[in-house]
Design a protein around this motif. Sequence first.
Motif, PDB file in Angstrom:
ATOM      1  N   LYS A   1       4.150  22.201  -4.967  1.00  0.00           N
ATOM      2  CA  LYS A   1       4.857  21.712  -5.445  1.00  0.00           C
ATOM      3  C   LYS A   1       6.143  20.781  -4.079  1.00  0.00           C
ATOM      4  O   LYS A   1       5.948  19.585  -3.655  1.00  0.00           O
ATOM      5  CB  LYS A   1       6.093  21.410  -6.426  1.00  0.00           C
ATOM      6  CG  LYS A   1       7.077  20.714  -6.702  1.00  0.00           C
ATOM      7  CD  LYS A   1       8.264  20.909  -7.973  1.00  0.00           C
ATOM      8  CE  LYS A   1       6.985  20.639  -9.009  1.00  0.00           C
ATOM      9  NZ  LYS A   1       7.498  20.374 -10.401  1.00  0.00           N
ATOM     10  N   PRO A   2       6.776  21.937  -3.342  1.00  0.00           N
ATOM     11  CA  PRO A   2       6.995  21.783  -2.006  1.00  0.00           C
ATOM     12  C   PRO A   2       6.403  21.001  -0.895  1.00  0.00           C
ATOM     13  O   PRO A   2       6.670  20.429  -0.506  1.00  0.00           O
ATOM     14  CB  PRO A   2       7.363  23.107  -1.362  1.00  0.00           C
ATOM     15  CG  PRO A   2       6.696  23.905  -2.671  1.00  0.00           C
ATOM     16  CD  PRO A   2       6.081  23.650  -3.289  1.00  0.00           C
ATOM     17  N   HIS A   3       4.970  21.079  -1.065  1.00  0.00           N
ATOM     18  CA  HIS A   3       4.225  19.878  -0.320  1.00  0.00           C
ATOM     19  C   HIS A   3       4.479  18.853  -0.356  1.00  0.00           C
ATOM     20  O   HIS A   3       3.918  18.038   0.522  1.00  0.00           O
ATOM     21  CB  HIS A   3       2.626  21.113   0.120  1.00  0.00           C
ATOM     22  CG  HIS A   3       2.271  22.232   0.454  1.00  0.00           C
ATOM     23  ND1 HIS A   3       3.290  22.168   2.418  1.00  0.00           N
ATOM     24  CD2 HIS A   3       2.574  23.539  -0.194  1.00  0.00           C
ATOM     25  CE1 HIS A   3       2.298  23.678   2.657  1.00  0.00           C
ATOM     26  NE2 HIS A   3       2.523  24.548   1.403  1.00  0.00           N
ATOM     27  N   VAL A   4       3.828  18.908  -1.746  1.00  0.00           N
ATOM     28  CA  VAL A   4       3.810  17.126  -2.708  1.00  0.00           C
ATOM     29  C   VAL A   4       5.105  16.228  -1.857  1.00  0.00           C
ATOM     30  O   VAL A   4       5.249  15.594  -1.327  1.00  0.00           O
ATOM     31  CB  VAL A   4       3.404  16.906  -3.959  1.00  0.00           C
ATOM     32  CG1 VAL A   4       3.566  15.706  -3.556  1.00  0.00           C
ATOM     33  CG2 VAL A   4       2.448  17.988  -3.355  1.00  0.00           C
TER      34      VAL A   4
ATOM     35  N   LEU B   1       2.340   9.335  -5.054  1.00  0.00           N
ATOM     36  CA  LEU B   1       3.104  11.195  -4.854  1.00  0.00           C
ATOM     37  C   LEU B   1       3.951  11.440  -6.022  1.00  0.00           C
ATOM     38  O   LEU B   1       4.155  12.760  -6.023  1.00  0.00           O
ATOM     39  CB  LEU B   1       3.109  11.250  -3.116  1.00  0.00           C
ATOM     40  CG  LEU B   1       2.647  10.908  -2.621  1.00  0.00           C
ATOM     41  CD1 LEU B   1       2.788  10.533  -0.470  1.00  0.00           C
ATOM     42  CD2 LEU B   1       1.438  12.415  -2.382  1.00  0.00           C
ATOM     43  N   SER B   2       4.973  10.079  -6.127  1.00  0.00           N
ATOM     44  CA  SER B   2       5.802  10.888  -7.503  1.00  0.00           C
ATOM     45  C   SER B   2       5.138  12.027  -8.666  1.00  0.00           C
ATOM     46  O   SER B   2       5.416  12.701  -9.403  1.00  0.00           O
ATOM     47  CB  SER B   2       6.593   9.823  -7.750  1.00  0.00           C
ATOM     48  OG  SER B   2       7.182   9.212  -6.384  1.00  0.00           O
ATOM     49  N   ASP B   3       3.939  10.771  -9.257  1.00  0.00           N
ATOM     50  CA  ASP B   3       3.586  11.146 -10.534  1.00  0.00           C
ATOM     51  C   ASP B   3       2.326  12.649 -10.286  1.00  0.00           C
ATOM     52  O   ASP B   3       2.503  13.604 -10.818  1.00  0.00           O
ATOM     53  CB  ASP B   3       1.944  10.806 -10.641  1.00  0.00           C
ATOM     54  CG  ASP B   3       2.444   9.232 -11.010  1.00  0.00           C
ATOM     55  OD1 ASP B   3       3.591   8.995 -11.190  1.00  0.00           O
ATOM     56  OD2 ASP B   3       1.813   8.182 -11.189  1.00  0.00           O
TER      57      ASP B   3
ATOM     58  N   LEU C   1       0.771  -0.873   0.075  1.00  0.00           N
ATOM     59  CA  LEU C   1       0.051   0.128   0.114  1.00  0.00           C
ATOM     60  C   LEU C   1       1.023   1.062  -0.480  1.00  0.00           C
ATOM     61  O   LEU C   1       0.767   2.102  -0.727  1.00  0.00           O
ATOM     62  CB  LEU C   1      -0.496   0.296   1.125  1.00  0.00           C
ATOM     63  CG  LEU C   1      -1.921   1.151   1.054  1.00  0.00           C
ATOM     64  CD1 LEU C   1      -2.914   0.514   0.342  1.00  0.00           C
ATOM     65  CD2 LEU C   1      -2.985   0.356   2.547  1.00  0.00           C
ATOM     66  N   LEU C   2       1.888   1.180   0.991  1.00  0.00           N
ATOM     67  CA  LEU C   2       2.736   2.453   0.433  1.00  0.00           C
ATOM     68  C   LEU C   2       4.112   2.142  -1.089  1.00  0.00           C
ATOM     69  O   LEU C   2       3.649   3.816  -1.288  1.00  0.00           O
ATOM     70  CB  LEU C   2       3.857   2.165   1.036  1.00  0.00           C
ATOM     71  CG  LEU C   2       3.545   2.459   3.356  1.00  0.00           C
ATOM     72  CD1 LEU C   2       4.741   2.250   4.322  1.00  0.00           C
ATOM     73  CD2 LEU C   2       2.831   3.873   3.199  1.00  0.00           C
ATOM     74  N   HIS C   3       4.098   1.170  -1.249  1.00  0.00           N
ATOM     75  CA  HIS C   3       4.449   2.049  -2.383  1.00  0.00           C
ATOM     76  C   HIS C   3       3.181   2.362  -3.590  1.00  0.00           C
ATOM     77  O   HIS C   3       3.778   2.998  -3.483  1.00  0.00           O
ATOM     78  CB  HIS C   3       4.849   0.092  -2.903  1.00  0.00           C
ATOM     79  CG  HIS C   3       6.120   0.538  -4.267  1.00  0.00           C
ATOM     80  ND1 HIS C   3       6.324   0.605  -5.088  1.00  0.00           N
ATOM     81  CD2 HIS C   3       4.537  -0.139  -5.503  1.00  0.00           C
ATOM     82  CE1 HIS C   3       6.562   0.568  -5.981  1.00  0.00           C
ATOM     83  NE2 HIS C   3       5.826   0.761  -6.536  1.00  0.00           N
ATOM     84  N   MET C   4       2.076   2.347  -3.726  1.00  0.00           N
ATOM     85  CA  MET C   4       1.358   2.360  -4.311  1.00  0.00           C
ATOM     86  C   MET C   4       1.226   3.780  -4.212  1.00  0.00           C
ATOM     87  O   MET C   4       1.543   4.841  -5.430  1.00  0.00           O
ATOM     88  CB  MET C   4      -0.084   1.951  -4.482  1.00  0.00           C
ATOM     89  CG  MET C   4       0.210   0.431  -4.660  1.00  0.00           C
ATOM     90  SD  MET C   4      -1.582  -0.704  -5.251  1.00  0.00           S
ATOM     91  CE  MET C   4      -2.174  -0.058  -3.166  1.00  0.00           C
ATOM     92  N   THR C   5       0.977   4.434  -2.841  1.00  0.00           N
ATOM     93  CA  THR C   5       1.049   5.567  -1.738  1.00  0.00           C
ATOM     94  C   THR C   5       2.215   6.860  -3.443  1.00  0.00           C
ATOM     95  O   THR C   5       2.001   7.878  -3.408  1.00  0.00           O
ATOM     96  CB  THR C   5       0.656   5.603  -1.202  1.00  0.00           C
ATOM     97  OG1 THR C   5      -0.275   4.944  -0.384  1.00  0.00           O
ATOM     98  CG2 THR C   5       0.234   6.736  -0.609  1.00  0.00           C
ATOM     99  N   ASN C   6       2.905   5.306  -3.272  1.00  0.00           N
ATOM    100  CA  ASN C   6       4.381   6.838  -3.036  1.00  0.00           C
ATOM    101  C   ASN C   6       4.727   6.516  -5.077  1.00  0.00           C
ATOM    102  O   ASN C   6       5.275   7.526  -4.989  1.00  0.00           O
ATOM    103  CB  ASN C   6       6.166   5.570  -2.776  1.00  0.00           C
ATOM    104  CG  ASN C   6       6.849   6.449  -2.800  1.00  0.00           C
ATOM    105  OD1 ASN C   6       7.448   7.188  -3.775  1.00  0.00           O
ATOM    106  ND2 ASN C   6       7.853   5.729  -2.438  1.00  0.00           N
ATOM    107  N   ARG C   7       4.395   5.978  -5.493  1.00  0.00           N
ATOM    108  CA  ARG C   7       3.979   6.198  -7.104  1.00  0.00           C
ATOM    109  C   ARG C   7       3.073   7.213  -7.020  1.00  0.00           C
ATOM    110  O   ARG C   7       2.972   8.361  -8.192  1.00  0.00           O
ATOM    111  CB  ARG C   7       3.652   4.900  -7.563  1.00  0.00           C
ATOM    112  CG  ARG C   7       4.588   3.339  -7.511  1.00  0.00           C
ATOM    113  CD  ARG C   7       5.564   3.949  -8.651  1.00  0.00           C
ATOM    114  NE  ARG C   7       5.144   4.035 -10.274  1.00  0.00           N
ATOM    115  CZ  ARG C   7       5.114   2.787 -10.840  1.00  0.00           C
ATOM    116  NH1 ARG C   7       5.256   1.842 -10.363  1.00  0.00           N
ATOM    117  NH2 ARG C   7       4.911   3.285 -12.154  1.00  0.00           N
TER     118      ARG C   7
END
Length: 167
Positions: A143-146, A131-133, A123-129
Amino acid sequence: MHVIVFRKMKWTRARSGMRAALACTVLVGSIAFAPPAQASSGVEVIDAHMLTELEQHALTANAREQAFLYADLADKLSVLAGKQLADGEVDEAEATLERMEDCTAKMESNFQQSKSLKKTELLLHMTNRRLSDMVRAAGMDAKPHVQSALKRLNAAQTSLLAIIFAK
């Protein structure tokens, strides 16, 4: 209702390309004229009430389940923040991302007792992807907050992986 009528044709090897084109046409036609999917088909609508309920459930859950529940909450918050950014609601998205960082901190404090570390990491991996997008798509003001939320999530994911591989 659309009805597609086919004539009987004699196919030869030279027409095999036509056969594939016809199959694609039928497939595209059936998709284009299909009834729209309903909300119950797996698409989840995220609203403030649902997030509040999920957060209350995570607070009252036992320590073995809290890490996964907070990861689920962080994932849903990232979806909401992405929608808010897409709609131009930058201030709301920033507040949602800060709330997500708080959930990530609470999640990280419960890794040692958690029973579903692999599901949490997925789940963290999917969330990471996601957020990267969002970092790539976000405007200069958001952008700084993301990036901050992504950095916090990366730290939590790294500590989770250390725990998983230590076992």
